[in-house]
Design a protein around this motif. Structure first.
Motif, PDB file in Angstrom:
ATOM      1  N   PHE A 178     -13.541  74.389 -87.815  1.00 14.06           N
ATOM      2  CA  PHE A 178     -14.909  73.866 -87.855  1.00 14.06           C
ATOM      3  C   PHE A 178     -15.792  74.673 -86.914  1.00 14.06           C
TER       4      PHE A 178
ATOM      5  N   GLY B   8     -22.138  68.018 -86.823  1.00 15.16           N
ATOM      6  CA  GLY B   8     -20.802  68.576 -86.713  1.00 15.16           C
ATOM      7  C   GLY B   8     -19.915  67.865 -85.718  1.00 15.16           C
TER       8      GLY B   8
ATOM      9  N   VAL C 217     -16.197  66.405 -86.684  1.00 12.12           N
ATOM     10  CA  VAL C 217     -14.959  66.870 -86.051  1.00 12.12           C
ATOM     11  C   VAL C 217     -14.216  65.715 -85.397  1.00 12.12           C
TER      12      VAL C 217
END
Length: 452
Positions: free
Chosen positions: A171, A178, A182
């Motif tokens: 990632f 994000g 994650v």
């Protein structure tokens, strides 16, 4: 009582003999609850025409059936209603069986009432001659080859009910969206390697079990599937084409998933360079906010390589409540820009309404109370308006990013000679807000453009 072989359920749906499918084992007098899981149907089994159905595989058996969406109702909210409708002894036996099942399940290592991912369904009565029985379904749709979407149960990221892929996940980009993604991938047991331009942002995820990649190229070379989520088209291109970029780590079979909201031209360019090196490409921008990302409730819109989409199934279930596959690369970018164009224009209109209420001597709180009781009521409206009234513009979705999305949507409209006057007007208001130094605040800070 008619017992129907589950293998022929789809035929019965096609000829509309029955609208309700009943299937269970045991003697005629027994109506046990039957736990099952919504899964992908066999490729040779055609989906019933008409309204959407779920394909249910019953645990501990080789049995399965198509169940129409409208014929599944949450057990607890509808139990009393269905008991009133169905007063027969056998229906009551079915209710008793389900209650007994739940009682035994509680405290054991299996889904129970308090588990937000375990839905107790009952089948609704739809035909005079169809017996209504209760079925418990463990509602997790892994794949549906006859549909455009993969749906995960509500609050999936909190529950831990997903079987993570054995593929190594990378990632790139640990911003507002994000970071939540994650975190949920890690919670669900995925093996994740992370990279971020500001390396310090990786520290928390390393503590949670992530691995650290020194460059985008290194992450891609270490992983089977690499996701990226960055701010704009330039950042997306630089990540792939720049020094030590993704392209340097791509090898045949490596998968790259672009989750950034960018224009379709950027997606086409990235898809071409990735596939030219033998890589597999998927775009999968997300609709949502930081809070929805943290909660694992994003909506993912994907396009490109269908096999990559299927390989990402457990990842998408961890990060979102629903994902859609809509064809060739570029389609998801177009769809997401349209969605964000509508959302951005709507936010600007809400801000305009609040300020006009104030300017005409009306209570802004009363305006909000009325709005939230009408047809436009939504969590989005309530939260954004409350934040405005409290002067809280902590970013949940950056104002600069929604303005970028409006700009790209307007440009997309220009490319096909389609008018976007409402988006153009909203875009000017966001530009005014940016000039007032609101770029890094939440999109709801567009309100300030009306009061300065």
């Amino acid at each position: 009582l008619t017992l129907i072989n589950a293998q022929s359920c789809h035929v019965l749906f096609k000829i509309r003999t029955y609208r309700l499918i009943i299937y269970f084992r045991g003697k005629l007098g027994r109506y046990p609850p039957w736990p099952g899981k919504i899964v992908s149907p066999p490729k040779d089994l055609k989906k019933p025409r008409g309204k959407k159905c779920f394909f249910v595989k019953f645990f501990g058996t080789e049995d399965h059936a198509w169940i129409k969406v409208e014929q599944l109702k949450p057990y607890h909210p509808h139990k009393e209603e269905m008991i009133k409708i169905n007063k027969g002894k056998r229906f009551q036996q079915a209710v008793d069986a389900v209650e007994e099942y739940l009682k035994k399940a509680k405290g054991k290592d299996q889904p129970v009432k308090d588990d937000p991912h375990f839905h107790h369904f009952l089948l609704s009565q739809s035909e005079k001659h169809c017996l209504v029985i209760l079925i418990i379904v463990y509602c997790l749709l892994e794949k549906d080859t006859g549909s455009t979407s993969i749906q995960a149960a509500d609050s999936t990221a909190i529950n831990g009910s997903i079987t993570p892929t054995d593929k190594r996940i990378g990632f790139l980009g640990l911003g507002l969206m994000g970071s939540g993604v994650v975190s949920n991938l890690l919670k669900m047991g995925h093996v994740v390697t992370v990279w971020n331009r500001t390396a310090e942002k990786c520290d928390l995820f390393i503590q949670e079990g992530a691995r650290l990649g020194r460059t985008p190229a290194e992450v891609v070379s270490m992983c089977d599937i690499t996701f990226s989520c960055v701010s704009d088209p330039k950042a997306a291109r630089d990540l792939v084409l720049g020094p030590s970029g993704v392209l340097q780590g791509i090898r045949p079979g490596k998968c790259y998933v672009e989750m950034s909201t960018v224009d379709p031209e950027t997606i086409t360019e990235l898809a071409q360079v990735i596939t030219s090196r033998g890589g597999r490409f998927l775009e999968a921008p997300v609709s949502g906010s930081q809070q929805l990302s943290n909660d694992g409730m994003l909506v993912i819109v994907a396009a490109g390589d269908r096999s990559v989409y299927e390989d990402c199934s457990s990842c998408f279930q961890a990060m979102g409540k629903t994902s859609f596959f809509i064809g060739e690369a570029g389609n998801a970018a177009r769809m997401m820009l349209i969605l964000n164009m509508v959302q951005g224009s709507f936010m600007a209109t809400i801000a305009e309404g609040l300020t006009l209420a104030q300017a005409t001597g009306q209570s802004q709180q009363t305006f909000l109370d009325i709005l939230c009781q009408g047809q436009m009521a939504s969590t989005f409206v309530d939260q954004k308006c409350q934040n405005i009234l409290q002067g809280n513009f902590k970013p949940d979705y950056y104002l600069k990013h929604i303005q970028k999305d409006l700009r790209l949507a307007i440009s997309m409209g220009d490319s096909v000679n389609h008018p976007t006057p409402m988006a153009a007007a909203a875009n000017e208001v966001y530009k005014r807000a940016k000039a007032l130094d609101q770029s890094d605040n939440d999109m709801s800070a567009v309100y300030r453009a009306y009061i300065h």
